[in-house]
Design an enzyme around this catalytic site. Structure first.
Site, PDB file in Angstrom:
ATOM      1  N   LYS A  63      44.107  36.066  28.077  1.00 23.82           N
ATOM      2  CA  LYS A  63      45.564  36.147  27.959  1.00 23.82           C
ATOM      3  C   LYS A  63      46.035  35.488  26.654  1.00 23.82           C
ATOM      4  O   LYS A  63      45.241  34.825  25.967  1.00 23.82           O
ATOM      5  CB  LYS A  63      46.185  35.487  29.196  1.00 23.82           C
ATOM      6  CG  LYS A  63      45.930  36.264  30.500  1.00 23.82           C
ATOM      7  CD  LYS A  63      46.535  35.542  31.694  1.00 23.82           C
ATOM      8  CE  LYS A  63      46.437  36.359  32.967  1.00 23.82           C
ATOM      9  NZ  LYS A  63      47.041  35.637  34.130  1.00 23.82           N
ATOM     10  N   TYR A 104      50.642  45.091  36.071  1.00 25.31           N
ATOM     11  CA  TYR A 104      51.062  44.159  37.127  1.00 25.31           C
ATOM     12  C   TYR A 104      52.057  44.796  38.091  1.00 25.31           C
ATOM     13  O   TYR A 104      52.883  44.101  38.676  1.00 25.31           O
ATOM     14  CB  TYR A 104      51.656  42.896  36.489  1.00 25.31           C
ATOM     15  CG  TYR A 104      50.625  41.918  35.968  1.00 25.31           C
ATOM     16  CD1 TYR A 104      49.587  41.445  36.787  1.00 25.31           C
ATOM     17  CD2 TYR A 104      50.693  41.429  34.664  1.00 25.31           C
ATOM     18  CE1 TYR A 104      48.652  40.530  36.311  1.00 25.31           C
ATOM     19  CE2 TYR A 104      49.756  40.509  34.184  1.00 25.31           C
ATOM     20  CZ  TYR A 104      48.741  40.059  35.014  1.00 25.31           C
ATOM     21  OH  TYR A 104      47.824  39.145  34.550  1.00 25.31           O
ATOM     22  N   PHE A 149      58.507  35.452  39.919  1.00 29.06           N
ATOM     23  CA  PHE A 149      57.918  35.028  38.636  1.00 29.06           C
ATOM     24  C   PHE A 149      57.627  36.208  37.703  1.00 29.06           C
ATOM     25  O   PHE A 149      57.160  36.002  36.582  1.00 29.06           O
ATOM     26  CB  PHE A 149      56.636  34.204  38.863  1.00 29.06           C
ATOM     27  CG  PHE A 149      55.523  34.942  39.569  1.00 29.06           C
ATOM     28  CD1 PHE A 149      54.669  35.805  38.876  1.00 29.06           C
ATOM     29  CD2 PHE A 149      55.304  34.755  40.928  1.00 29.06           C
ATOM     30  CE1 PHE A 149      53.639  36.474  39.520  1.00 29.06           C
ATOM     31  CE2 PHE A 149      54.275  35.432  41.590  1.00 29.06           C
ATOM     32  CZ  PHE A 149      53.440  36.294  40.878  1.00 29.06           C
ATOM     33  N   ARG A 151      35.576  37.368  39.465  1.00 25.04           N
ATOM     34  CA  ARG A 151      36.703  36.605  40.019  1.00 25.04           C
ATOM     35  C   ARG A 151      36.264  35.175  40.340  1.00 25.04           C
ATOM     36  O   ARG A 151      37.018  34.221  40.105  1.00 25.04           O
ATOM     37  CB  ARG A 151      37.228  37.267  41.297  1.00 25.04           C
ATOM     38  CG  ARG A 151      37.891  38.602  41.080  1.00 25.04           C
ATOM     39  CD  ARG A 151      39.325  38.501  40.651  1.00 25.04           C
ATOM     40  NE  ARG A 151      40.188  37.917  41.649  1.00 25.04           N
ATOM     41  CZ  ARG A 151      41.523  37.876  41.540  1.00 25.04           C
ATOM     42  NH1 ARG A 151      42.130  38.380  40.466  1.00 25.04           N
ATOM     43  NH2 ARG A 151      42.248  37.325  42.475  1.00 25.04           N
ATOM     44  N   THR A 162      43.560  31.634  41.217  1.00 29.51           N
ATOM     45  CA  THR A 162      44.717  31.996  40.387  1.00 29.51           C
ATOM     46  C   THR A 162      45.455  30.758  39.890  1.00 29.51           C
ATOM     47  O   THR A 162      45.813  30.670  38.715  1.00 29.51           O
ATOM     48  CB  THR A 162      45.677  32.880  41.213  1.00 29.51           C
ATOM     49  OG1 THR A 162      44.972  34.041  41.638  1.00 29.51           O
ATOM     50  CG2 THR A 162      46.896  33.274  40.405  1.00 29.51           C
ATOM     51  N   ARG A 208      39.100  28.982  34.685  1.00 29.80           N
ATOM     52  CA  ARG A 208      40.438  28.394  34.833  1.00 29.80           C
ATOM     53  C   ARG A 208      40.359  26.912  35.176  1.00 29.80           C
ATOM     54  O   ARG A 208      41.165  26.106  34.689  1.00 29.80           O
ATOM     55  CB  ARG A 208      41.220  29.147  35.908  1.00 29.80           C
ATOM     56  CG  ARG A 208      41.685  30.535  35.446  1.00 29.80           C
ATOM     57  CD  ARG A 208      42.085  31.378  36.635  1.00 29.80           C
ATOM     58  NE  ARG A 208      42.765  32.615  36.273  1.00 29.80           N
ATOM     59  CZ  ARG A 208      42.968  33.617  37.120  1.00 29.80           C
ATOM     60  NH1 ARG A 208      42.538  33.524  38.374  1.00 29.80           N
ATOM     61  NH2 ARG A 208      43.589  34.703  36.719  1.00 29.80           N
ATOM     62  N   ASN A 213      47.319  30.518  32.918  1.00 22.69           N
ATOM     63  CA  ASN A 213      45.956  30.408  33.479  1.00 22.69           C
ATOM     64  C   ASN A 213      44.883  31.188  32.719  1.00 22.69           C
ATOM     65  O   ASN A 213      43.814  31.475  33.231  1.00 22.69           O
ATOM     66  CB  ASN A 213      45.972  30.744  34.974  1.00 22.69           C
ATOM     67  CG  ASN A 213      46.373  32.172  35.266  1.00 22.69           C
ATOM     68  OD1 ASN A 213      46.732  32.926  34.349  1.00 22.69           O
ATOM     69  ND2 ASN A 213      46.325  32.566  36.518  1.00 22.69           N
ATOM     70  N   HIS A 223      42.451  37.049  33.020  1.00 18.64           N
ATOM     71  CA  HIS A 223      42.652  38.018  34.106  1.00 18.64           C
ATOM     72  C   HIS A 223      41.310  38.634  34.466  1.00 18.64           C
ATOM     73  O   HIS A 223      40.477  38.869  33.595  1.00 18.64           O
ATOM     74  CB  HIS A 223      43.597  39.141  33.659  1.00 18.64           C
ATOM     75  CG  HIS A 223      43.570  40.324  34.589  1.00 18.64           C
ATOM     76  ND1 HIS A 223      44.306  40.361  35.750  1.00 18.64           N
ATOM     77  CD2 HIS A 223      42.849  41.475  34.563  1.00 18.64           C
ATOM     78  CE1 HIS A 223      44.039  41.505  36.387  1.00 18.64           C
ATOM     79  NE2 HIS A 223      43.160  42.193  35.690  1.00 18.64           N
ATOM     80  N   GLU A 225      42.486  49.690  36.088  1.00 16.34           N
ATOM     81  CA  GLU A 225      42.815  48.872  34.910  1.00 16.34           C
ATOM     82  C   GLU A 225      42.011  49.302  33.683  1.00 16.34           C
ATOM     83  O   GLU A 225      42.515  49.296  32.565  1.00 16.34           O
ATOM     84  CB  GLU A 225      42.580  47.387  35.240  1.00 16.34           C
ATOM     85  CG  GLU A 225      43.591  46.866  36.259  1.00 16.34           C
ATOM     86  CD  GLU A 225      43.239  45.512  36.861  1.00 16.34           C
ATOM     87  OE1 GLU A 225      42.253  44.861  36.417  1.00 16.34           O
ATOM     88  OE2 GLU A 225      43.955  45.085  37.798  1.00 16.34           O
TER      89      GLU A 225
HETATM   90  P1  GDP Z   1      45.244  36.856  39.600  1.00 14.22           P
HETATM   91  O1  GDP Z   1      44.744  38.190  40.069  1.00 14.22           O
HETATM   92  O2  GDP Z   1      44.354  35.715  40.009  1.00 14.22           O
HETATM   93  O3  GDP Z   1      45.531  36.822  38.123  1.00 14.22           O
HETATM   94  O4  GDP Z   1      46.628  36.573  40.370  1.00 14.22           O
HETATM   95  P2  GDP Z   1      47.824  37.581  40.741  1.00 14.22           P
HETATM   96  O5  GDP Z   1      47.407  39.010  40.567  1.00 14.22           O
HETATM   97  O6  GDP Z   1      48.354  37.173  42.071  1.00 14.22           O
HETATM   98  O7  GDP Z   1      48.945  37.204  39.658  1.00 14.22           O
HETATM   99  C1  GDP Z   1      48.857  37.667  38.342  1.00 14.22           C
HETATM  100  C2  GDP Z   1      49.232  36.557  37.398  1.00 14.22           C
HETATM  101  O8  GDP Z   1      50.600  36.202  37.615  1.00 14.22           O
HETATM  102  C3  GDP Z   1      48.471  35.248  37.600  1.00 14.22           C
HETATM  103  O9  GDP Z   1      47.227  35.218  36.961  1.00 14.22           O
HETATM  104  C4  GDP Z   1      49.426  34.235  37.013  1.00 14.22           C
HETATM  105  O10 GDP Z   1      49.348  34.202  35.594  1.00 14.22           O
HETATM  106  C5  GDP Z   1      50.779  34.817  37.411  1.00 14.22           C
HETATM  107  N1  GDP Z   1      51.244  34.206  38.658  1.00 14.22           N
HETATM  108  C6  GDP Z   1      50.784  34.422  39.924  1.00 14.22           C
HETATM  109  N2  GDP Z   1      51.440  33.684  40.814  1.00 14.22           N
HETATM  110  C7  GDP Z   1      52.356  32.979  40.100  1.00 14.22           C
HETATM  111  C8  GDP Z   1      53.356  32.011  40.447  1.00 14.22           C
HETATM  112  O11 GDP Z   1      53.526  31.662  41.616  1.00 14.22           O
HETATM  113  N3  GDP Z   1      54.095  31.502  39.423  1.00 14.22           N
HETATM  114  C9  GDP Z   1      53.920  31.885  38.118  1.00 14.22           C
HETATM  115  N4  GDP Z   1      54.681  31.333  37.158  1.00 14.22           N
HETATM  116  N5  GDP Z   1      52.983  32.775  37.753  1.00 14.22           N
HETATM  117  C10 GDP Z   1      52.216  33.310  38.729  1.00 14.22           C
HETATM  118 MG    MG Z   2      45.652  40.029  40.194  1.00 13.40          MG
END
Ligand code: GDP
Ligand code: MG
Length: 159
Positions: A20, A60, A68, A96, A102, A113, A123, A126, A137
């Site tokens: 990222k 996304y 968020f 993962r 996450t 991470r 974080n 991805h 993707e």
């Molecule tokens: P990932 O698959 O582990 O990346 O998680 P997700 O698909 O649920 O979310 C995508 C991305 O959105 C995450 O990697 C974070 O950068 C962001 N994100 C997820 N949950 C939150 C949250 O509660 N707050 C904020 N600020 N960002 C979030």
């Molecule tokens: Mg995800």
């Protein structure tokens, strides 16, 4: 195997991994690539991209109703990202695990991470969460396709 082609019969997966904008800014791209490379996965696509908001909205899409989401879009469009595709046995789930949870508050030390980030909104990386999403993707980020090549290490990584 070392001498045969048994490894080629194994079901190989591909996953979409992305460094990222914060990873690029902080000089962590090589650490992320290095983890996957040293593990033994095969790099089949890689590029530096300044993604359009529309591409990230599609990437996304499942999160568009989250509170968020606007801040996620601002974060992800703030600079270039490194888009890549890694191939190997079970690479989606293992990828993962290598990224860690996450939320870096919950990512174990030793994960990418867990070792290099503190907040969920920064974080650094991805990784696709299922084989189906990985294929979606990869199509989205690499319309040009991935690179077919044979790794000389194959027989030293797979029995
Ligand atoms: P990932 O698959 O582990 O990346 O998680 P997700 O698909 O649920 O979310 C995508 C991305 O959105 C995450 O990697 C974070 O950068 C962001 N994100 C997820 N949950 C939150 C949250 O509660 N707050 C904020 N600020 N960002 C979030
Ligand atoms: Mg995800």
């Amino acid at each position: 195997s070392l001498h045969g082609s048994r490894g080629l019969c194994m079901a190989m997966e591909r996953t979409y991994i992305m460094a990222k904008p914060d990873a690029v800014q902080r000089g962590l791209v090589s650490d992320i690539i290095g983890r996957f490379e040293k593990k033994g996965y095969k790099l089949v696509a890689l590029k530096l991209v300044k993604p359009a908001r529309s591409l990230l909205e599609e990437h996304y899409d499942s999160l568009k109703d989250k509170a968020f989401f606007p801040s996620l879009m601002d974060y992800m469009t703030s600079g270039p990202v490194v888009a890549m595709v890694w191939e190997g046995k079970n690479v989606v789930a293992t990828g993962r695990t290598m990224l860690g949870a996450t939320n870096p508050l919950e990512s174990a030390p030793g994960t990418i991470r867990g070792d290099f980030s503190i907040e969920v909104g920064r974080n650094i990386c991805h990784g696709s969460d299922s084989v189906e999403n990985a294929e979606r993707e990869i199509k989205l980020w690499f319309g040009e396709g991935t690179i077919d090549w044979s790794s000389h290490s194959q027989g030293w990584i797979y029995e």
